[in-house]
Design a protein around this motif. Structure first.
Motif, mmCIF file in Angstrom:
data_model
loop_
_atom_site.group_PDB
_atom_site.id
_atom_site.type_symbol
_atom_site.label_atom_id
_atom_site.label_comp_id
_atom_site.label_asym_id
_atom_site.label_seq_id
_atom_site.Cartn_x
_atom_site.Cartn_y
_atom_site.Cartn_z
ATOM 1 N N GLY A 143 0.821 -1.210 0.000
ATOM 2 C CA GLY A 143 0.000 0.000 0.000
ATOM 3 C C GLY A 143 0.851 1.254 0.000
ATOM 4 O O GLY A 143 0.545 2.234 -0.689
ATOM 5 N N ILE A 144 1.942 1.227 0.757
ATOM 6 C CA ILE A 144 2.849 2.383 0.830
ATOM 7 C C ILE A 144 3.487 2.654 -0.529
ATOM 8 O O ILE A 144 3.542 3.796 -0.994
ATOM 9 C CB ILE A 144 3.925 2.138 1.905
ATOM 10 C CG1 ILE A 144 3.283 2.109 3.305
ATOM 11 C CG2 ILE A 144 5.011 3.202 1.849
ATOM 12 C CD1 ILE A 144 4.209 1.622 4.403
ATOM 13 N N ILE A 145 3.956 1.598 -1.187
ATOM 14 C CA ILE A 145 4.637 1.759 -2.482
ATOM 15 C C ILE A 145 3.657 2.238 -3.553
ATOM 16 O O ILE A 145 3.973 3.150 -4.331
ATOM 17 C CB ILE A 145 5.304 0.431 -2.896
ATOM 18 C CG1 ILE A 145 6.458 0.109 -1.948
ATOM 19 C CG2 ILE A 145 5.809 0.507 -4.340
ATOM 20 C CD1 ILE A 145 7.018 -1.291 -2.100
ATOM 21 N N ILE A 146 2.472 1.632 -3.610
ATOM 22 C CA ILE A 146 1.464 2.041 -4.601
ATOM 23 C C ILE A 146 1.082 3.507 -4.406
ATOM 24 O O ILE A 146 0.940 4.272 -5.371
ATOM 25 C CB ILE A 146 0.216 1.145 -4.502
ATOM 26 C CG1 ILE A 146 0.547 -0.296 -4.916
ATOM 27 C CG2 ILE A 146 -0.920 1.691 -5.363
ATOM 28 C CD1 ILE A 146 0.960 -0.452 -6.358
ATOM 29 N N LEU A 147 0.921 3.920 -3.146
ATOM 30 C CA LEU A 147 0.566 5.311 -2.852
ATOM 31 C C LEU A 147 1.661 6.255 -3.332
ATOM 32 O O LEU A 147 1.386 7.309 -3.921
ATOM 33 C CB LEU A 147 0.335 5.486 -1.353
ATOM 34 C CG LEU A 147 0.059 6.904 -0.854
ATOM 35 C CD1 LEU A 147 -1.178 7.488 -1.534
ATOM 36 C CD2 LEU A 147 -0.111 6.920 0.661
ATOM 37 N N GLY A 148 2.915 5.899 -3.092
ATOM 38 C CA GLY A 148 4.029 6.739 -3.523
ATOM 39 C C GLY A 148 4.073 6.902 -5.034
ATOM 40 O O GLY A 148 4.231 8.014 -5.554
ATOM 41 N N ILE A 149 3.896 5.792 -5.760
ATOM 42 C CA ILE A 149 3.936 5.841 -7.229
ATOM 43 C C ILE A 149 2.785 6.687 -7.770
ATOM 44 O O ILE A 149 2.974 7.546 -8.644
ATOM 45 C CB ILE A 149 3.877 4.413 -7.809
ATOM 46 C CG1 ILE A 149 5.161 3.645 -7.458
ATOM 47 C CG2 ILE A 149 3.683 4.452 -9.321
ATOM 48 C CD1 ILE A 149 5.108 2.174 -7.802
ATOM 49 N N ALA A 150 1.562 6.458 -7.243
ATOM 50 C CA ALA A 150 0.388 7.205 -7.713
ATOM 51 C C ALA A 150 0.539 8.698 -7.449
ATOM 52 O O ALA A 150 0.155 9.536 -8.278
ATOM 53 C CB ALA A 150 -0.874 6.667 -7.039
ATOM 54 N N SER A 151 1.121 9.060 -6.314
ATOM 55 C CA SER A 151 1.288 10.471 -5.962
ATOM 56 C C SER A 151 2.277 11.165 -6.902
ATOM 57 O O SER A 151 2.047 12.303 -7.324
ATOM 58 C CB SER A 151 1.778 10.596 -4.514
ATOM 59 O OG SER A 151 0.862 9.986 -3.626
ATOM 60 N N ILE A 152 3.354 10.488 -7.227
ATOM 61 C CA ILE A 152 4.332 11.066 -8.153
ATOM 62 C C ILE A 152 3.699 11.281 -9.528
ATOM 63 O O ILE A 152 3.903 12.326 -10.170
ATOM 64 C CB ILE A 152 5.575 10.157 -8.261
ATOM 65 C CG1 ILE A 152 6.372 10.208 -6.954
ATOM 66 C CG2 ILE A 152 6.465 10.591 -9.428
ATOM 67 C CD1 ILE A 152 7.525 9.242 -6.897
ATOM 68 N N LEU A 153 2.920 10.312 -9.999
ATOM 69 C CA LEU A 153 2.244 10.447 -11.294
ATOM 70 C C LEU A 153 1.317 11.658 -11.296
ATOM 71 O O LEU A 153 1.231 12.398 -12.282
ATOM 72 C CB LEU A 153 1.451 9.175 -11.614
ATOM 73 C CG LEU A 153 2.285 7.917 -11.912
ATOM 74 C CD1 LEU A 153 1.372 6.709 -12.101
ATOM 75 C CD2 LEU A 153 3.154 8.126 -13.153
#
Length: 614
Positions: A356-366
């Protein structure tokens, strides 16, 4: 291959620290002071841009309209009080967390819960994007030469916060506590110094419009729009109710204390910033934030100015941590109910829900890249995404009190009724006054709900195809060599693999990896009833790894097999989904195990496929 694995393991350990044992989970719980830092940073940081959003709307009329920021600020404080009282009741009623999703699902039905859950998932992504973008704005206000690089700066900051959260809740809270409390202290000094200058006559008295001045061209529509913009300062209030499981015992009481402290601090900071901005006649500028102008006016460009700007930038960036704290827990609730991929249920090396942490980080950068780091474009969408779950959760609590009628239920219902009406009003104001900026909610929410249902339908179809009806197991007597079958549960996939194992081996051993004693005991009891003729070996994995304990067991089996001139076959069950996109909804642990074992010497690795029909 082994060298790459070792290098990856060393790099991972250097970035996020040594793996923690499952029994250390209790040590990762938060006390009130650390929880206040990690869960209220979003709400507290919003005072750095909430008042600015009000002034941006009023500035379309001119400086003469800025006195309306005073009654608008009072309105926001009334809403804050209603939300604090409402969420206090939600925490006590739902001490296991879940917030708006659980409340809405249990009291208003499945789709209402999914609307709340979907809104909050998107909102937490926006939390990270808005917070980091605003923090980058604060940095570029103090150092204008970096203004053209703010997207790159913001993206790098998201990566750093993601790594920080992968290191665990306690460690990220320890890091966050200092900048959060420094920010609160810096703003309190700024506000108190500004108020002292006003009272002592040092501040100018002719740069603001007196309260009550008639403003030509002002309209109710514009005032409502300014109020809705100010409500962006209340985002993050619900995070405490989502994260109750992260608190030390008594969890509910500690969560409520944290919520009340957060509300009290937020009220002081918001009202202080709004008042000083009005009195000092601060006008929003594209290249400099309101807080920067205020600090410059009160202190001048001296040491204290840079302290205020530095702590503001820090908390705005680290406010993203509220999203990193709440998003994985909400994802766990949705994944438990089979609405999103089950990979969100897996704890990482540091006991956090790392996927969940990694997915959130990637989505936020996008999102930062897509919007080029422009905070103003994200805030309306961000705020409306919060107030939809606010409205649903308050309405759900009304239904709960009416249905259950506990002690003092009428008082509790009135509190939630007031909260629901105010939140619904804010949602309507957003759609009426800022439709051009929030219309996308009406598109992506139905898409998200549709996706939730499709994912659950898939999981239910898989469960139906894999579930074994009592008394209908096939009993096949076959012979062969030593076969080890890793199993994840009692399903048709496992049954199919065991039947094949009997065909190829005269010694069949099922191996189950348990992450906690409870699941180990349950599996052993079920296995005795289901397959008493096949030996089950349960391995306890303190670090939640599948490959390491199985690899150790296979090494032991290899030694014994070598002594008796037997071969060892590892037979891996694998179900094949009908559609390729379904693969993303499953952990694919069998593929990872096969990839690991295929490089081991003297081990025969076999995959037994089981094809799903729907």
């Amino acid at each position: 291959m082994e060298g790459n694995v070792v290098r990856y393991s060393m790099l991972k350990k250097a970035l996020i620290g040594r793996p923690l044992k499952t029994r250390e989970l209790g040590e990762q719980k938060l006390g009130r002071l650390k929880a206040l830092a990690i869960l209220s940073s979003d709400a507290l940081s919003s005072v750095a841009y909430g008042p600015e959003q009000v002034l941006l709307v009023l500035s379309t009329i001119g400086l003469i309209a800025f006195w309306y920021s005073v009654p608008i600020g009072i309105g926001v404080l009334v809403l804050l009080a209603a939300l604090i009282l409402s969420y206090r009741q939600i925490i006590y009623a739902y001490p296991h967390g879940g917030g708006a999703y659980i409340v809405s699902r249990d009291n208003l039905g499945e789709n209402a819960g999914l609307i709340a859950g979907g809104s909050l998932l998107v909102d937490y992504i926006l939390t990270v994007s808005v917070s980091v973008s605003a923090g980058t704005d604060a940095i570029t206000s103090a150092f204008p030469q970096f203004h053209d690089h703010k997207v790159a700066i913001a993206s790098a900051l998201v990566v750093l916060i993601t790594i920080l959260n992968l290191r665990g809740v306690t460690e990220s809270a320890s890091v966050l506590a200092y900048p959060v409390y420094l920010f609160v202290l810096a703003l309190l000094i700024l506000i108190s110094t500004g108020v002292w200058q006003i009272l002592s006559g040092q501040a100018p008295t002719n740069v603001h419009t007196p309260v009550g001045t008639v403003v030509p061209g002002i309209s109710l529509f514009l005032l409502l729009r300014a109020f809705s913009s100010g409500c962006s300062a209340l985002t993050g209030v619900e995070a405490v109710s989502n994260a109750v499981p992260n608190f030390k015992e008594p969890a509910a009481r500690n969560a409520v204390s944290t919520l009340v402290m957060m509300g009290f601090i937020l009220a002081i900071l918001f009202s202080g910033i709004m008042f000083l901005a009005y009195w000092l006649g601060i006008t929003p500028k594209h290249e400099e934030t309101v807080v920067s102008q205020m600090a410059s006016e009160v202190f001048g460009r001296n040491f204290m100015y840079y302290i205020v700007q530095g702590t503001t930038a820090l908390i705005l960036v680290l406010a993203a941590n509220t999203g990193f704290s709440a998003f994985p827990l909400l994802a766990v609730n949705l994944a438990t109910d089979k609405y999103i991929p089950r990979m969100f249920l897996i704890r990482g090396d540091r006991l956090g829900y790392s996927n969940g942490i990694i997915i959130l980080g990637i989505a936020s950068i996008l999102l930062i890249v897509a919007f080029r780091g422009e905070t103003e474009q994200l805030i309306p969408l961000y705020a409306v995404g919060v107030f939809i779950p606010f409205t649903l959760s308050q309405t759900g609590m009304i239904v709960k009190w009416i249905r259950e009628k506990p002690a003092s239920w009428l008082y509790k219902m009135i509190v939630n009724l007031i909260g629901a009406l105010i939140c619904l009003t804010v949602v309507l104001i957003f759609f009426i006054t800022k439709f051009a900026q929030v219309w996308s909610v009406l598109i992506f929410l139905p898409i998200i709900i549709y996706a939730f249902h499709k994912i659950k339908n898939h999981y239910e179809a898989v469960g139906e195809q894999l579930r074994i009806a009592p008394g209908k197991e096939e009993v096949l007597q076959w012979e062969g060599n030593v076969v080890i079958v890793p199993v994840a549960g009692i399903t048709k996939v496992v049954e199919n693999s065991l039947n094949y194992a009997k065909l190829t081996g005269d010694t069949v051993i099922a191996v189950y990896v348990a992450f906690d004693p409870e699941s180990e005991k349950r599996m052993e009891e079920k296995w005795k009833e289901w397959k008493p003729d096949i030996r089950l070996v349960t391995l306890h994995s303190e670090y939640r790894s599948l490959t390491r304990p199985i690899a150790r067991f296979i090494d032991l089996a290899m030694k014994k097999a070598t002594e008796s001139n037997h071969t060892v076959t590892v037979l891996i069950p694998q179900f094949i989904t009908k559609k390729r996109w379904h693969d993303a909804l499953h952990n694919q642990s069998s593929l990872l195990l096969r990839l690991y074992l295929i490089y081991q010497k003297n081990v025969i690795v076999t995959t037994v496929p089981y094809r799903l029909k729907k």
